[in-house]
Design an enzyme around this catalytic site. Sequence first.
Site, PDB file in Angstrom:
ATOM      1  N   TYR A  71      31.562  34.141  46.431  1.00 36.72           N
ATOM      2  CA  TYR A  71      32.745  34.654  46.973  1.00 36.72           C
ATOM      3  C   TYR A  71      33.088  34.134  48.456  1.00 36.72           C
ATOM      4  CZ  TYR A  71      35.699  38.080  49.450  1.00 36.72           C
ATOM      5  OH  TYR A  71      36.607  38.613  50.231  1.00 36.72           O
ATOM      6  N   LYS A  75      36.350  31.816  49.205  1.00 37.69           N
ATOM      7  CA  LYS A  75      37.081  32.119  50.395  1.00 37.69           C
ATOM      8  C   LYS A  75      37.316  30.964  51.282  1.00 37.69           C
ATOM      9  CE  LYS A  75      39.286  35.381  50.609  1.00 37.69           C
ATOM     10  NZ  LYS A  75      40.502  35.739  50.091  1.00 37.69           N
ATOM     11  N   PRO A  98      39.589  38.860  57.850  1.00 41.79           N
ATOM     12  CA  PRO A  98      38.978  40.054  58.386  1.00 41.79           C
ATOM     13  C   PRO A  98      37.527  40.180  57.711  1.00 41.79           C
ATOM     14  CG  PRO A  98      40.893  40.255  56.571  1.00 41.79           C
ATOM     15  CD  PRO A  98      40.675  38.880  56.833  1.00 41.79           C
ATOM     16  N   LEU A 100      34.769  43.467  56.990  1.00 41.21           N
ATOM     17  CA  LEU A 100      34.468  44.626  55.807  1.00 41.21           C
ATOM     18  C   LEU A 100      35.622  45.470  56.031  1.00 41.21           C
ATOM     19  CD1 LEU A 100      32.929  45.748  53.486  1.00 41.21           C
ATOM     20  CD2 LEU A 100      31.531  46.880  55.377  1.00 41.21           C
ATOM     21  N   SER A 113      34.539  46.756  48.748  1.00 40.36           N
ATOM     22  CA  SER A 113      34.290  47.082  50.176  1.00 40.36           C
ATOM     23  C   SER A 113      34.207  48.558  50.392  1.00 40.36           C
ATOM     24  CB  SER A 113      35.363  46.351  50.979  1.00 40.36           C
ATOM     25  OG  SER A 113      36.511  46.843  50.828  1.00 40.36           O
TER      26      SER A 113
HETATM   27  N1  LIG Z   1      38.199  44.130  50.887  1.00 38.95           N
HETATM   28  C1  LIG Z   1      37.502  43.711  52.072  1.00 38.95           C
HETATM   29  O1  LIG Z   1      36.552  43.965  52.809  1.00 38.95           O
HETATM   30  C2  LIG Z   1      37.924  42.234  52.169  1.00 38.95           C
HETATM   31  C3  LIG Z   1      37.563  41.507  53.392  1.00 38.95           C
HETATM   32  C4  LIG Z   1      37.850  40.364  53.718  1.00 38.95           C
HETATM   33  C5  LIG Z   1      38.946  39.798  52.996  1.00 38.95           C
HETATM   34  N2  LIG Z   1      39.429  40.423  51.941  1.00 38.95           N
HETATM   35  C6  LIG Z   1      40.533  39.776  51.194  1.00 38.95           C
HETATM   36  O2  LIG Z   1      41.527  40.536  51.040  1.00 38.95           O
HETATM   37  C7  LIG Z   1      42.036  40.250  49.880  1.00 38.95           C
HETATM   38  C8  LIG Z   1      42.612  41.605  49.057  1.00 38.95           C
HETATM   39  O3  LIG Z   1      41.172  42.257  48.828  1.00 38.95           O
HETATM   40  P1  LIG Z   1      40.919  43.811  48.392  1.00 38.95           P
HETATM   41  O4  LIG Z   1      39.643  44.129  48.936  1.00 38.95           O
HETATM   42  O5  LIG Z   1      42.050  44.580  48.669  1.00 38.95           O
HETATM   43  O6  LIG Z   1      40.842  43.489  46.903  1.00 38.95           O
HETATM   44  P2  LIG Z   1      41.069  44.386  45.731  1.00 38.95           P
HETATM   45  O7  LIG Z   1      41.501  45.746  45.963  1.00 38.95           O
HETATM   46  O8  LIG Z   1      40.008  43.994  44.692  1.00 38.95           O
HETATM   47  O9  LIG Z   1      42.365  43.864  45.131  1.00 38.95           O
HETATM   48  C9  LIG Z   1      42.590  42.365  44.663  1.00 38.95           C
HETATM   49  C10 LIG Z   1      44.216  42.078  44.092  1.00 38.95           C
HETATM   50  O10 LIG Z   1      43.839  40.952  43.750  1.00 38.95           O
HETATM   51  C11 LIG Z   1      44.523  40.753  42.385  1.00 38.95           C
HETATM   52  N3  LIG Z   1      43.968  39.857  41.714  1.00 38.95           N
HETATM   53  C12 LIG Z   1      42.702  39.796  41.315  1.00 38.95           C
HETATM   54  N4  LIG Z   1      42.322  38.746  40.541  1.00 38.95           N
HETATM   55  C13 LIG Z   1      43.632  38.143  40.428  1.00 38.95           C
HETATM   56  C14 LIG Z   1      43.907  36.982  39.415  1.00 38.95           C
HETATM   57  N5  LIG Z   1      43.083  36.096  38.860  1.00 38.95           N
HETATM   58  N6  LIG Z   1      45.219  36.622  39.738  1.00 38.95           N
HETATM   59  C15 LIG Z   1      46.140  37.433  40.430  1.00 38.95           C
HETATM   60  N7  LIG Z   1      45.902  38.532  41.003  1.00 38.95           N
HETATM   61  C16 LIG Z   1      44.546  38.675  41.100  1.00 38.95           C
HETATM   62  C17 LIG Z   1      44.192  42.229  41.782  1.00 38.95           C
HETATM   63  O11 LIG Z   1      45.196  42.309  41.086  1.00 38.95           O
HETATM   64  P3  LIG Z   1      45.063  43.817  40.075  1.00 38.95           P
HETATM   65  O12 LIG Z   1      45.449  44.785  40.843  1.00 38.95           O
HETATM   66  O13 LIG Z   1      46.413  43.514  39.049  1.00 38.95           O
HETATM   67  O14 LIG Z   1      43.690  43.817  39.415  1.00 38.95           O
HETATM   68  C18 LIG Z   1      44.584  43.298  43.145  1.00 38.95           C
HETATM   69  O15 LIG Z   1      45.745  43.202  43.544  1.00 38.95           O
HETATM   70  C19 LIG Z   1      41.295  39.271  48.918  1.00 38.95           C
HETATM   71  O16 LIG Z   1      41.756  38.059  49.280  1.00 38.95           O
HETATM   72  C20 LIG Z   1      40.017  39.218  49.801  1.00 38.95           C
HETATM   73  O17 LIG Z   1      39.049  38.401  49.626  1.00 38.95           O
HETATM   74  C21 LIG Z   1      38.962  41.888  51.611  1.00 38.95           C
END
Ligand SMILES: NC(=O)c1ccc[n+]([C@@H]2O[C@H](COP(=O)([O-])OP(=O)(O)OC[C@H]3O[C@@H](n4cnc5c(N)ncnc54)[C@H](OP(=O)(O)O)[C@@H]3O)[C@@H](O)[C@H]2O)c1
Length: 280
Positions: A71, A75, A98, A100, A113
């Site tokens: 992961y 990123k 960001p 967590l 998360s």
């Molecule tokens: N959550 C955290 O703590 C955190 C921290 C730092 C950075 N981030 C970043 O924030 C972003 C969103 O994270 P999240 O935690 O909100 O994740 P999440 O709830 O799992 O959402 C991921 C999103 O990406 C879409 N997705 C996944 N695989 C895909 C693919 N192959 N093609 C197109 N769309 C795809 C999913 O679509 P579906 O809804 O259709 O499945 C979903 O809308 C990511 O870039 C992650 O790296 C998250």
Amino acid sequence: MPKFCFVELIEPAVKGTLNVLKACLEAKVKRVIVVSSGAAVGLNPRWPKGQIMDETCWSDKEYCRTTNNWYCLSKTEAESEALEFAKRTGLDVVTVCPNLIWGPLLQSNVNSSSLVLIKRLKGNKLSSVVRVSACDDKENFSAACLVAVGTGVFQFLYAYLNSNKQSLLSVYTEGYESLENRLRMIVDVRDVAEALLLAYEKAEAEGRYICTAHLIRERDLFDKLKSLYPNYNYPKNFTEGREDVTMSSEKLQRLGWSFRPLEETLIDSIESYKKAGILD
Ligand SMILES: NC(=O)c1ccc[n+]([C@@H]2O[C@H](COP(=O)([O-])OP(=O)(O)OC[C@H]3O[C@@H](n4cnc5c(N)ncnc54)[C@H](OP(=O)(O)O)[C@@H]3O)[C@@H](O)[C@H]2O)c1
């Protein structure tokens, strides 16, 4: 690298990001904000010990590979490619990293998360469903388990369903008897949204922005949670362990960013999990 890691993590992150940037360039979009992650900052063994990480720190790609942190690698690759693309083409790209992210859920399924917090509340027998796309053979399934275990978030006992080339993995976790008293860097999803807007709207925004609000040790987090919600199944004790990395959001704060108190994030998260029936 296991095939699953490339197909599920690296390729969508890098190719997906570049596809969007190319489309933005063609459509003459003025500025693009890329959501990267603290995972693209913090995995750097050469960063001086004890020094707070800022935007000049990048996760070491080779170190991510050798430690199977796919992961983090995805990123780091995606963010560095995005900024390279910006240099090459002149597209205005700003990245936000960001740590967590917690906060009230909008979507119906639980993201990984939020599971970190839910796991601290629910103790044993958390049963949740995580969708792993295109995970339809044995090799990929094992790799998916390895990746999930590698995150330290879950303990996989099993399971498997296959529909439309997508697998549903039921994830069972056990409550923590003991937890490493490591430092957590937490930010509220609503404050991340504010950060993205600031990065988009402020003319002077440029480059990368670390987006983290609260630095808190597991034991202090446990005390806070217990004072707010005394009746959940919390870890029994804490061990001391790894050296922590710390990051600063000073650059983002200079842009005008501020964040809500941790208590608000914890209460709003937990109330939203209760409302969704996740803590039943
Ligand atoms: N959550 C955290 O703590 C955190 C921290 C730092 C950075 N981030 C970043 O924030 C972003 C969103 O994270 P999240 O935690 O909100 O994740 P999440 O709830 O799992 O959402 C991921 C999103 O990406 C879409 N997705 C996944 N695989 C895909 C693919 N192959 N093609 C197109 N769309 C795809 C999913 O679509 P579906 O809804 O259709 O499945 C979903 O809308 C990511 O870039 C992650 O790296 C998250």
